[in-house]
Design an enzyme around this catalytic site. Structure first.
Site, PDB file in Angstrom:
ATOM      1  N   GLU A 116      82.404  33.754  42.990  1.00 13.28           N
ATOM      2  CA  GLU A 116      83.550  32.865  42.857  1.00 13.28           C
ATOM      3  C   GLU A 116      83.231  31.690  41.940  1.00 13.28           C
ATOM      4  O   GLU A 116      83.372  30.528  42.321  1.00 13.28           O
ATOM      5  CB  GLU A 116      84.029  32.407  44.249  1.00 13.28           C
ATOM      6  CG  GLU A 116      84.412  33.606  45.120  1.00 13.28           C
ATOM      7  CD  GLU A 116      85.034  33.249  46.459  1.00 13.28           C
ATOM      8  OE1 GLU A 116      84.678  32.197  47.021  1.00 13.28           O
ATOM      9  OE2 GLU A 116      85.861  34.045  46.940  1.00 13.28           O
ATOM     10  N   ARG A 140      73.292  34.568  50.103  1.00  9.06           N
ATOM     11  CA  ARG A 140      74.531  35.238  50.521  1.00  9.06           C
ATOM     12  C   ARG A 140      74.871  36.445  49.649  1.00  9.06           C
ATOM     13  O   ARG A 140      74.651  36.423  48.434  1.00  9.06           O
ATOM     14  CB  ARG A 140      75.691  34.230  50.518  1.00  9.06           C
ATOM     15  CG  ARG A 140      75.479  33.122  51.530  1.00  9.06           C
ATOM     16  CD  ARG A 140      76.594  32.106  51.507  1.00  9.06           C
ATOM     17  NE  ARG A 140      77.757  32.495  52.270  1.00  9.06           N
ATOM     18  CZ  ARG A 140      79.000  32.519  51.784  1.00  9.06           C
ATOM     19  NH1 ARG A 140      79.233  32.236  50.514  1.00  9.06           N
ATOM     20  NH2 ARG A 140      80.003  32.838  52.560  1.00  9.06           N
ATOM     21  N   LYS A 180      78.419  39.056  55.112  1.00  6.83           N
ATOM     22  CA  LYS A 180      79.656  38.880  55.888  1.00  6.83           C
ATOM     23  C   LYS A 180      79.919  40.118  56.726  1.00  6.83           C
ATOM     24  O   LYS A 180      79.604  41.237  56.313  1.00  6.83           O
ATOM     25  CB  LYS A 180      80.842  38.622  54.956  1.00  6.83           C
ATOM     26  CG  LYS A 180      80.827  37.232  54.338  1.00  6.83           C
ATOM     27  CD  LYS A 180      82.149  36.901  53.658  1.00  6.83           C
ATOM     28  CE  LYS A 180      82.072  35.489  53.062  1.00  6.83           C
ATOM     29  NZ  LYS A 180      83.333  35.048  52.456  1.00  6.83           N
ATOM     30  N   ASP A 222      86.596  39.884  53.353  1.00  3.25           N
ATOM     31  CA  ASP A 222      86.505  38.447  53.586  1.00  3.25           C
ATOM     32  C   ASP A 222      87.176  38.022  54.889  1.00  3.25           C
ATOM     33  O   ASP A 222      88.218  37.371  54.849  1.00  3.25           O
ATOM     34  CB  ASP A 222      87.146  37.721  52.394  1.00  3.25           C
ATOM     35  CG  ASP A 222      86.789  36.244  52.369  1.00  3.25           C
ATOM     36  OD1 ASP A 222      85.886  35.843  53.112  1.00  3.25           O
ATOM     37  OD2 ASP A 222      87.428  35.506  51.592  1.00  3.25           O
ATOM     38  N   GLU A 260      76.895  37.279  58.970  1.00  3.38           N
ATOM     39  CA  GLU A 260      77.747  36.084  58.828  1.00  3.38           C
ATOM     40  C   GLU A 260      79.135  36.330  59.422  1.00  3.38           C
ATOM     41  O   GLU A 260      79.837  37.265  59.041  1.00  3.38           O
ATOM     42  CB  GLU A 260      77.886  35.698  57.347  1.00  3.38           C
ATOM     43  CG  GLU A 260      78.782  34.476  57.134  1.00  3.38           C
ATOM     44  CD  GLU A 260      78.832  33.990  55.680  1.00  3.38           C
ATOM     45  OE1 GLU A 260      77.950  34.327  54.880  1.00  3.38           O
ATOM     46  OE2 GLU A 260      79.786  33.252  55.349  1.00  3.38           O
ATOM     47  N   GLU A 277      90.258  30.867  58.905  1.00  3.94           N
ATOM     48  CA  GLU A 277      90.898  30.910  57.581  1.00  3.94           C
ATOM     49  C   GLU A 277      92.033  31.938  57.502  1.00  3.94           C
ATOM     50  O   GLU A 277      93.125  31.620  57.047  1.00  3.94           O
ATOM     51  CB  GLU A 277      89.836  31.208  56.520  1.00  3.94           C
ATOM     52  CG  GLU A 277      90.414  31.363  55.128  1.00  3.94           C
ATOM     53  CD  GLU A 277      89.348  31.579  54.063  1.00  3.94           C
ATOM     54  OE1 GLU A 277      88.141  31.619  54.394  1.00  3.94           O
ATOM     55  OE2 GLU A 277      89.730  31.706  52.880  1.00  3.94           O
ATOM     56  N   TRP A 285      91.767  38.827  42.196  1.00  9.48           N
ATOM     57  CA  TRP A 285      90.786  38.681  43.276  1.00  9.48           C
ATOM     58  C   TRP A 285      90.382  39.989  43.964  1.00  9.48           C
ATOM     59  O   TRP A 285      89.591  39.968  44.916  1.00  9.48           O
ATOM     60  CB  TRP A 285      91.302  37.688  44.322  1.00  9.48           C
ATOM     61  CG  TRP A 285      91.406  36.296  43.766  1.00  9.48           C
ATOM     62  CD1 TRP A 285      92.483  35.751  43.144  1.00  9.48           C
ATOM     63  CD2 TRP A 285      90.381  35.297  43.752  1.00  9.48           C
ATOM     64  NE1 TRP A 285      92.193  34.468  42.739  1.00  9.48           N
ATOM     65  CE2 TRP A 285      90.910  34.165  43.100  1.00  9.48           C
ATOM     66  CE3 TRP A 285      89.066  35.248  44.223  1.00  9.48           C
ATOM     67  CZ2 TRP A 285      90.167  32.998  42.907  1.00  9.48           C
ATOM     68  CZ3 TRP A 285      88.327  34.078  44.039  1.00  9.48           C
ATOM     69  CH2 TRP A 285      88.877  32.978  43.384  1.00  9.48           C
TER      70      TRP A 285
HETATM   71  O1  GCW Z   1      86.626  33.279  52.309  1.00  7.93           O
HETATM   72  C1  GCW Z   1      86.343  32.802  51.058  1.00  7.93           C
HETATM   73  C2  GCW Z   1      86.951  31.457  51.082  1.00  7.93           C
HETATM   74  C3  GCW Z   1      86.245  30.452  50.235  1.00  7.93           C
HETATM   75  C4  GCW Z   1      84.763  30.481  50.556  1.00  7.93           C
HETATM   76  C5  GCW Z   1      84.248  31.876  50.265  1.00  7.93           C
HETATM   77  C6  GCW Z   1      82.776  32.054  50.619  1.00  7.93           C
HETATM   78  C7  GCW Z   1      83.219  28.659  50.574  1.00  7.93           C
HETATM   79  O2  GCW Z   1      88.305  31.565  50.751  1.00  7.93           O
HETATM   80  O3  GCW Z   1      86.812  29.209  50.503  1.00  7.93           O
HETATM   81  O4  GCW Z   1      84.038  29.520  49.846  1.00  7.93           O
HETATM   82  O5  GCW Z   1      84.953  32.819  51.037  1.00  7.93           O
HETATM   83  O6  GCW Z   1      82.500  32.602  51.675  1.00  7.93           O
HETATM   84  O7  GCW Z   1      81.925  31.662  49.851  1.00  7.93           O
END
Ligand code: GCW
Length: 678
Positions: A285, A318, A359, A364, A386, A392, A540
Site C-alpha cells: 500500500e 508483515r 493476516k 483483509d 494477525e 474496520e 485494489w
Molecule cells: O485493512 C487495511 C486497512 C489499512 C491498513 C492495512 C494494513 C494500516 O484498510 O488501513 O493500514 O490494512 O493492514 O496494513
C-alpha cells in the site's frame, strides 16, 4: 531437586510436586492453590514465588511489587525483591479471606508468572467463584501475545473507532502516563505481553521514534509497560535511512544502510534494554520496501534481524503485500494469491529472529474469508497470526459484532499440512515444528473514549483476543461469560442475555452485509456502510464480478485464478469443486448464476434476499433484547449500548435495502416471498 524449608512443607504438603510442575510450565506459567485451614496455623495468606532465575533487573522486581499492590495480599517490606521459595516468606497476618481457606499460593518460575497468577485469582474472584478448592495450573499457549496500535503521532488512529489516541497528540507523546499505566494493567490482566505502539504506516514524525528525538519518551513508555511484563515494539519505516539518516538509499544490501540500522538499534537498546523489536510493513500500500532496490523480503527482513540479533530483539515482518494498483479489467491477477506468491518461495531464507506476521485471511479482515494458505506453507519460517480486533469491516464498533467465534473457527481450521491434523492454532503457537518465536498479534480497538472501545460491548473482543492467545481452547461462550460477569456482575439475567447477544452478533452482521464470502461491498476509504460497486472498478483487487447472470470470483484451478492450488490437497479439492465448497465461501471461490442451488436448498439470489431480511430483523430484535436489561445495570452503561444498537438497527435496514435492490435490479429475479425491494 529443591530444598524446601520444613515450615513450608508442613503447611503446604504438595509444595514439592507443585514446584516441579511449575518449573515445567515455562517462564510465564503459574500454579494457583487455595489451601484449607488446618495444622493449627494462625497465619492467613501467602504469595510465594519460586525464582528459578532470580530476578536481577528492576523490571522484574517492579513486576513483583505490582502483584503485591494489585492482589493486596503481601505488603511486606521486601516487596520489591523477588522472593524465593527457599527463603521463608513473611506471612501476612491480616484478615481471613474466607473461613475455609487459610492461604492462597501463587507459584511461578518468574515474576511475570506471578503477575498472571494474580490476575487469574482476581478473575476467579471477580466471576464469583468460590475460593475453596481453587487450583489452577496455567501457561500461555503462545509466546507472543501482542496488540498492534495503528496510532499516529498526530493523535489520529488509522481504523480507530474509540476516539483519538491516548499515546499521542500534536506530533508528540501525550505523556499521560497514568492512562498508560491503566492500559498496561489492562493488557496484563488479559494476558498480553507485547505491544507495538505506532501505526505500521509509519509517517514522518514516527520515523523518528527510533532516534534521540523521541527515544526518551519511548523509554518512558517501556518503563511503564515493563511493570506489567509487556515488551515494547515499534513500527519502523523501511526508508528511515533516507528519511531520518540522510542517506541516498535504503537498499538492504548496502553497507552504509546496514550500518545505519545497526547504530539505530544500538541507540534504541541504550534507552530500552529489553526492547522487543521492529514491526515492518514494506512494499505494501505504497510503503517503501526492498523491491525498490531489486531485493526480496528476506533481504529486507534479515538486514534488520542482524542489527537486532545481538540484543535478543526480533523482526516482525508483515506479509500483507499485494498490488494495490491493479487493473480491474485484468482477471488473471488475484489479490488473494499475493501473500503466498510473494513469501512462500522465500521459506528457509529468513533469519531465526524474523517472524512473518500473516493476516488470518488472504484479503483483509472481511466478515468471511477462508484461512490464509500461507499458514503451514512455510515450514522453516517463524510465523505470527494477525487478527483485527478493531472492527474496520465488521461495523466499526457502531455495530455489535463479537469476533471471538470467527477467531476460534480460524484457530481450529485444519491446514492438513504434512497430511496430518494441523490446525492453525498449532502453527501460530509453533508447536507443529517446535518453533520458539511464535504467537498471535492483533490490531487493537482502544482509544481515548472512557470505556476504551467506543462500543462498550466491543471490550469483549479485546478481552477475548487476550484470553484466546493465552488459551486457544477456551470457548467463545466461556470468554463471553467471563467478560460479561467481570464487567456487569453476577445477575444471571444480565449475563445470560449479554452472552446470547454476543454469540448471535457475528451471524447477524454477516446476514445483512456481503453474502456468501464475497466481501468488500463497502464504501471506499472509510469502509463503513453498503456500496456494492464501491470497490468494483478500483485498483485494489477487490471484486465480486456481479452481472445480470451471476456473481462471484472464479479462483479455481481449471478456469479461474488458480488460488485454490495454494492449499494442501484436501482443502484445495474441497474449495475447488462447486459440489464440496461450503456455502458460506461459495462466492469467494466460484462465479455462479443467481439460480445456482446451495447446499441449503436455496438459490443464491433467494439466499441473498432471505439473509438480508432476516439480518435486519435480528438487528432490530437486539435492541428489544437489550431493553429487557434496563434497570439491571448502571443507567449510563445501559443507555450507551442502547444508542449504538439503535443505530445498528437503522443501518442494517440500509444494508438490507441497498443489497437486495442491487441484486434484484441486476438479476431481474423476484423474491419468492414478494417482500418490499426497491
Ligand atoms: O485493512 C487495511 C486497512 C489499512 C491498513 C492495512 C494494513 C494500516 O484498510 O488501513 O493500514 O490494512 O493492514 O496494513
Amino acid at each position: 531437586t529443591y530444598d524446601l524449608p520444613e515450615w513450608l512443607i508442613t503447611m503446604y504438603p504438595q509444595a514439592y510436586d507443585d514446584v516441579q510442575q511449575c518449573m515445567a510450565q515455562g517462564e510465564e506459567g503459574y500454579i494457583l492453590r487455595a489451601l484449607p485451614a488446618g495444622n493449627g496455623d494462625t497465619t492467613n495468606s501467602y504469595i510465594a514465588s519460586n525464582s528459578a532465575t532470580p530476578a536481577t533487573s528492576t523490571s522484574h522486581s517492579s513486576s513483583t511489587s505490582n502483584i503485591n499492590s494489585n492482589s493486596n495480599s503481601n505488603r511486606n517490606s521486601n516487596a520489591s525483591e523477588s522472593s524465593s521459595i527457599s527463603s521463608p516468606i513473611e506471612p501476612n497476618s491480616t484478615s481471613n479471606t474466607t473461613s475455609h481457606v487459610a492461604r492462597l499460593i501463587i507459584l511461578a518460575p518468574s515474576p511475570a508468572g506471578l503477575l498472571y497468577g494474580a490476575f487469574h485469582l482476581l478473575r476467579h474472584l471477580g466471576t464469583g467463584q468460590p475460593l475453596d478448592q481453587l487450583t489452577a495450573i496455567s501457561r500461555p499457549a503462545n509466546r507472543l501475545r501482542m496488540i498492534d496500535h495503528w496510532d499516529n503521532a498526530d493523535g489520529s488512529i488509522e481504523r480507530g473507532y474509540a476516539g483519538q489516541s491516548f499515546l499521542y497528540e500534536n506530533n508528540a507523546f501525550t505523556r499521560d502516563w497514568d492512562r498508560l499505566h491503566d492500559y498496561a494493567r489492562l493488557l496484563a490482566s488479559a494476558g498480553f505481553n507485547a505491544l507495538s505502539i505506532n501505526n505500521v504506516n509509519v509517517h514522518a514524525t514516527e520515523t523518528l521514534f527510533i532516534t534521540d528525538a523521541f527515544l526518551p519518551d519511548v523509554a518512558e513508555v517501556a518503563n511503564i509497560l515493563r511493570k506489567y511484563a509487556i515488551r515494547l515494539y515499534v513500527s519502523v519505516n523501511f526508508a528511515a535511512p533516507i528519511e531520518a539518516g540522510g542517506l541516498s538509499t535504503a537498499d538492504p544490501l548496502d553497507e552504509a544502510v546496514r550500518r545505519w540500522w545497526q547504530e539505530a538499534v544500538a541507540d534504541v537498546y541504550r534507552y530500552v534494554p529489553d526492547f522487543g523489536g521492529f514491526v515492518v510493513k514494506a512494499d505494501s500500500e505504497n510503503r517503501p520496501g526492498p523491491f525498490t532496490y531489486g531485493r526480496d523480503h528476506a533481504d529486507g527482513a534479515n538486514m534488520l534481524a542482524v542489527a537486532l540479533e545481538p540484543y535478543g530483539g526480533g523482526v516482525i515482518w508483515r506479509c500483507f503485500v499485494y498490488n494495490c494498483k491493479q487493473d480491474w479489467r485484468d482477471r488473471t491477477t488475484d489479490r488473494a494469491r499475493a501473500a503466498y506468491d510473494h513469501f512462500q518461495p522465500l521459506d528457509g531464507k529468513f533469519a531465526h529472529n524474523v517472524m512473518l506476521q500473516i493476516k488470518n485471511g488472504p484479503l483483509d479482515f472481511q466478515v468471511r474469508e477462508p484461512v490464509s494458505p500461507l499458514f503451514g506453507a512455510m515450514k522453516q519460517t517463524h510465523q505470527l497470526l494477525e487478527f483485527q480486533i478493531t472492527q474496520e469491516y465488521t461495523g466499526q464498533q457502531r455495530h455489535l459484532c463479537y469476533l471471538v467465534p470467527q477467531w476460534k473457527e480460524i484457530l481450529d481450521f485444519d491446514t492438513a499440512v504434512g497430511d496430518r491434523f494441523a490446525p492453525v492454532k498449532q502453527i501460530a503457537n509453533g508447536s507443529i515444528w517446535q518453533r520458539e518465536w511464535n504467537g498471535i498479534a492483533a490490531v487493537g480497538n482502544t482509544g481515548i473514549d472512557g470505556n476504551w472501545t467506543g462500543h462498550l460491548l466491543a471490550q469483549a473482543n479485546w478481552y477475548g483476543l487476550g484470553r484466546l492467545a493465552w488459551e486457544p481452547d477456551l470457548s467463545a461462550e466461556e470468554i463471553a461469560r467471563e467478560w460479561a460477569t467481570l464487567v456487569f456482575g453476577q445477575d444471571a439475567q444480565v449475563v445470560d442475555m449479554i452472552i446470547s447477544m454476543l454469540m448471535d452478533s457475528l451471524p447477524i452482521y454477516e446476514n445483512y452485509t456481503s453474502p456468501l464470502g464475497v466481501g468488500w461491498m463497502v464504501n471506499p476509504n472509510h469502509h463503513y456502510g453498503p456500496n456494492v460497486d464501491g470497490y468494483e472498478y478500483s485498483p485494489w483487487g477487490t471484486y465480486h464480478y456481479a452481472d445480470h447472470a451471476g456473481i462471484g470470483v472464479d479462483r479455481t484451478i481449471a478456469t479461474g485464478t488458480g488460488y485454490t492450488a495454494q492449499y494442501e490437497p484436501v482443502n484445495r479439492d474441497r474449495y475447488d469443486s462447486l459440489e464440496s465448497c461450503p456455502d458460506e465461501l461459495l462466492l469467494f471461490f466460484h462465479h455462479v448464476p443467481y439460480t445456482h442451488v446451495l447446499h441449503s436448498g436455496k438459490t443464491v439470489i433467494q439466499h441473498i434476499y432471505d439473509t438480508h431480511f432476516q439480518g435486519a430483523e435480528q438487528a432490530a430484535r437486539l435492541c428489544q433484547r437489550w431493553q429487557t436489561l434496563e434497570g439491571r445495570m448502571a443507567p449510563g452503561l445501559h443507555t450507551q449500548v442502547a444508542a449504538r444498537l439503535a443505530e445498528q438497527a437503522e443501518h442494517a435496514k440500509e444494508w438490507r435495502d441497498v443489497i437486495n435492490s442491487y441484486f434484484q435490479r441486476k438479476s431481474g429475479i423476484a423474491d419468492v416471498h414478494g417482500r418490499v425491494i426497491y
